[in-house]
Design a protein around this motif. Sequence first.
Motif, PDB file in Angstrom:
ATOM      1  N   ALA A   1       0.849  -1.426  -0.016  1.00  0.00           N
ATOM      2  CA  ALA A   1      -0.012   0.084  -0.103  1.00  0.00           C
ATOM      3  C   ALA A   1       0.638   1.303   0.115  1.00  0.00           C
ATOM      4  CB  ALA A   1      -0.673   0.048   1.317  1.00  0.00           C
ATOM      5  N   VAL A   2       2.052   1.417   0.652  1.00  0.00           N
ATOM      6  CA  VAL A   2       2.784   2.327   0.656  1.00  0.00           C
ATOM      7  C   VAL A   2       3.573   2.509  -0.621  1.00  0.00           C
ATOM      8  CG1 VAL A   2       5.236   3.215   1.655  1.00  0.00           C
ATOM      9  CG2 VAL A   2       3.642   1.838   3.110  1.00  0.00           C
ATOM     10  N   ILE A   3       3.992   1.438  -1.223  1.00  0.00           N
ATOM     11  CA  ILE A   3       4.424   1.555  -2.834  1.00  0.00           C
ATOM     12  C   ILE A   3       3.461   1.879  -3.805  1.00  0.00           C
ATOM     13  CG2 ILE A   3       5.694   0.478  -4.517  1.00  0.00           C
ATOM     14  CD1 ILE A   3       6.766  -1.531  -2.463  1.00  0.00           C
ATOM     15  N   LEU A   4       2.207   1.393  -3.569  1.00  0.00           N
ATOM     16  CA  LEU A   4       1.146   1.846  -4.489  1.00  0.00           C
ATOM     17  C   LEU A   4       0.749   3.218  -4.071  1.00  0.00           C
ATOM     18  CD1 LEU A   4      -0.858   0.988  -6.947  1.00  0.00           C
ATOM     19  CD2 LEU A   4      -2.208   0.328  -5.181  1.00  0.00           C
ATOM     20  N   GLY A   5       0.878   3.669  -3.002  1.00  0.00           N
ATOM     21  CA  GLY A   5       0.355   5.238  -2.831  1.00  0.00           C
ATOM     22  C   GLY A   5       1.377   5.936  -2.836  1.00  0.00           C
ATOM     23  N   ARG A   6       2.618   5.881  -3.482  1.00  0.00           N
ATOM     24  CA  ARG A   6       3.811   6.535  -3.780  1.00  0.00           C
ATOM     25  C   ARG A   6       4.259   7.319  -2.832  1.00  0.00           C
ATOM     26  NH1 ARG A   6       2.596   9.640  -9.431  1.00  0.00           N
ATOM     27  NH2 ARG A   6       4.879   9.624  -9.200  1.00  0.00           N
ATOM     28  N   TYR A   7       4.330   6.472  -1.670  1.00  0.00           N
ATOM     29  CA  TYR A   7       5.122   6.968  -0.317  1.00  0.00           C
ATOM     30  C   TYR A   7       4.541   8.222   0.145  1.00  0.00           C
ATOM     31  CZ  TYR A   7       8.307   3.513  -2.091  1.00  0.00           C
ATOM     32  OH  TYR A   7       8.876   2.293  -2.417  1.00  0.00           O
ATOM     33  N   THR A   8       3.174   8.471   0.020  1.00  0.00           N
ATOM     34  CA  THR A   8       2.355   9.391   0.589  1.00  0.00           C
ATOM     35  C   THR A   8       1.415   8.926   1.468  1.00  0.00           C
ATOM     36  OG1 THR A   8       0.735   9.768  -1.145  1.00  0.00           O
ATOM     37  CG2 THR A   8       2.935  10.980  -1.251  1.00  0.00           C
ATOM     38  N   PRO A   9       1.033   9.712   2.624  1.00  0.00           N
ATOM     39  CA  PRO A   9      -0.123   9.196   3.429  1.00  0.00           C
ATOM     40  C   PRO A   9      -1.469   9.103   2.885  1.00  0.00           C
ATOM     41  CG  PRO A   9       1.195  11.066   4.543  1.00  0.00           C
ATOM     42  CD  PRO A   9       1.658  10.983   2.949  1.00  0.00           C
ATOM     43  N   LEU A  10      -1.851  10.155   2.056  1.00  0.00           N
ATOM     44  CA  LEU A  10      -2.988  10.125   1.432  1.00  0.00           C
ATOM     45  C   LEU A  10      -3.162   8.925   0.346  1.00  0.00           C
ATOM     46  CD1 LEU A  10      -5.688  11.809   1.682  1.00  0.00           C
ATOM     47  CD2 LEU A  10      -5.151  13.115  -0.213  1.00  0.00           C
ATOM     48  N   GLY A  11      -2.006   8.853  -0.382  1.00  0.00           N
ATOM     49  CA  GLY A  11      -1.969   7.769  -1.499  1.00  0.00           C
ATOM     50  C   GLY A  11      -2.035   6.297  -0.707  1.00  0.00           C
ATOM     51  N   MET A  12      -1.345   6.264   0.271  1.00  0.00           N
ATOM     52  CA  MET A  12      -1.403   5.123   1.088  1.00  0.00           C
ATOM     53  C   MET A  12      -2.754   4.765   1.574  1.00  0.00           C
ATOM     54  SD  MET A  12      -1.512   3.660   4.188  1.00  0.00           S
ATOM     55  CE  MET A  12      -1.372   5.257   5.056  1.00  0.00           C
ATOM     56  N   PHE A  13      -3.406   5.743   1.975  1.00  0.00           N
ATOM     57  CA  PHE A  13      -4.733   5.459   2.594  1.00  0.00           C
ATOM     58  C   PHE A  13      -5.905   4.983   1.368  1.00  0.00           C
ATOM     59  CE2 PHE A  13      -9.304   7.278   3.155  1.00  0.00           C
ATOM     60  CZ  PHE A  13      -9.320   6.766   4.748  1.00  0.00           C
ATOM     61  N   GLY A  14      -5.555   5.696   0.230  1.00  0.00           N
ATOM     62  CA  GLY A  14      -6.367   5.034  -0.801  1.00  0.00           C
ATOM     63  C   GLY A  14      -6.238   3.446  -1.066  1.00  0.00           C
ATOM     64  N   ALA A  15      -4.671   3.110  -1.159  1.00  0.00           N
ATOM     65  CA  ALA A  15      -4.432   1.981  -1.486  1.00  0.00           C
ATOM     66  C   ALA A  15      -4.744   0.919  -0.548  1.00  0.00           C
ATOM     67  CB  ALA A  15      -2.898   1.907  -1.763  1.00  0.00           C
ATOM     68  N   ALA A  16      -4.899   1.447   0.609  1.00  0.00           N
ATOM     69  CA  ALA A  16      -5.371   0.358   1.687  1.00  0.00           C
ATOM     70  C   ALA A  16      -6.769   0.099   1.811  1.00  0.00           C
ATOM     71  CB  ALA A  16      -4.712   0.807   3.297  1.00  0.00           C
ATOM     72  N   LEU A  17      -7.665   0.997   1.231  1.00  0.00           N
ATOM     73  CA  LEU A  17      -8.771   0.919   1.035  1.00  0.00           C
ATOM     74  C   LEU A  17      -9.112  -0.129  -0.040  1.00  0.00           C
ATOM     75  CD1 LEU A  17     -10.564   4.435   1.497  1.00  0.00           C
ATOM     76  CD2 LEU A  17     -10.564   2.514   3.039  1.00  0.00           C
ATOM     77  N   ILE A  18      -8.178  -0.016  -1.048  1.00  0.00           N
ATOM     78  CA  ILE A  18      -8.330  -0.979  -2.163  1.00  0.00           C
ATOM     79  C   ILE A  18      -8.479  -2.486  -1.974  1.00  0.00           C
ATOM     80  CG2 ILE A  18      -7.473  -1.856  -4.378  1.00  0.00           C
ATOM     81  CD1 ILE A  18      -6.913   1.191  -4.997  1.00  0.00           C
ATOM     82  N   PHE A  19      -7.063  -2.490  -1.134  1.00  0.00           N
ATOM     83  CA  PHE A  19      -6.888  -3.946  -0.396  1.00  0.00           C
ATOM     84  C   PHE A  19      -7.858  -4.472   0.538  1.00  0.00           C
ATOM     85  CE2 PHE A  19      -2.223  -2.376  -1.608  1.00  0.00           C
ATOM     86  CZ  PHE A  19      -2.435  -2.746  -2.758  1.00  0.00           C
ATOM     87  N   GLY A  20      -8.115  -3.430   1.304  1.00  0.00           N
ATOM     88  CA  GLY A  20      -9.250  -3.874   2.293  1.00  0.00           C
ATOM     89  C   GLY A  20     -10.593  -4.077   1.594  1.00  0.00           C
TER      90      GLY A  20
END
Length: 313
Positions: free
Chosen positions: A239-258
């Motif tokens: 999620a960190v990698i997919l979110g491009r190492y940004t808090p908001l991007g990681m948040f969106g990626a984590a929702l996708i995986f969830g």
Amino acid sequence: MLEQIFTISFLTAFLTAAVRMAVPLIYAGLGETFLERTGILNIGMEGVMLGGALFSFAGALLSGSLAVGLVCGMLGGLAVSAIHGFLCINLSQNQSVSGIALNIFMLGLTSFLYKILTAGQSYQDIETIPTMAIPVLSSIPLVGNAFFNQDILTYLVYLLVILAVFFYRKTGAGLAFTAVGEHPRAADAAGIPVYKYQWIAIAVNGVLGGMGGACLVLVQLGKFTENMISGRGYIALAAVILGRYTPLGMFGAALIFGGANALQIRLQTLGVPLPTQALAMLPYVITLIALLGSVGKSGEPEALGTPYVRGSR
């Protein structure tokens, strides 16, 4: 089958489950984002979350207090992350090897300590943190129940993501932490205490990773089981990698995986004619597809994974 899926009730239940599944990933991913932006990679998030899960269960079980359990989970994650920090910062060891070793070590240690804690009893559980609906917001169709009828730890992680975005975009300290991860030698020359900032990031990584593990125990399951993290630490890294190492991007990626995890559970309950093993693979398949889609778009810090040794060339 499609008629059952494309209904308001199914979609509401799916979104609610997606947020619930994503919260531990968001905590761990936020801690990992903070650490990686100082140039340190912690593949051992699986071990950090396991430490948080076991110690939160032990604290809640022995004290009878969920608050004590949460604090114990934070301290458990902090202790595991501190081992990684000592190896990677003080001893300048390979960060990937250290993280993998921590995962294997914590898997065995938590299983051993759990058997001691339960004294051979096959099943022990604790109460979980109840949900708290936010008036008006929880009544919004479709998304209201998913995002605003959750527990206190879910609301806290929303706040932490917002604060993290503000921290990196609007504060000098956020720029200093970013500079440490991009070019530690230049940051050191500019008077930024590189090792101090990296240790602060290690502490944040451990506390938030421990809270991610504690969420599984104190909010979702009410018990500890061996290897209960089951790859969530690695998905948080993705999620960190997919979110491009940004808090908001990681948040969106984590929702996708969830959402992927929630979808495979909902499809199983609907009796979709696919093997359960194939459905269980769905979150990890989506993880791989998402990572392939992000090829060439990485915002990886320049010094990530490279130990900084002051005075070396």
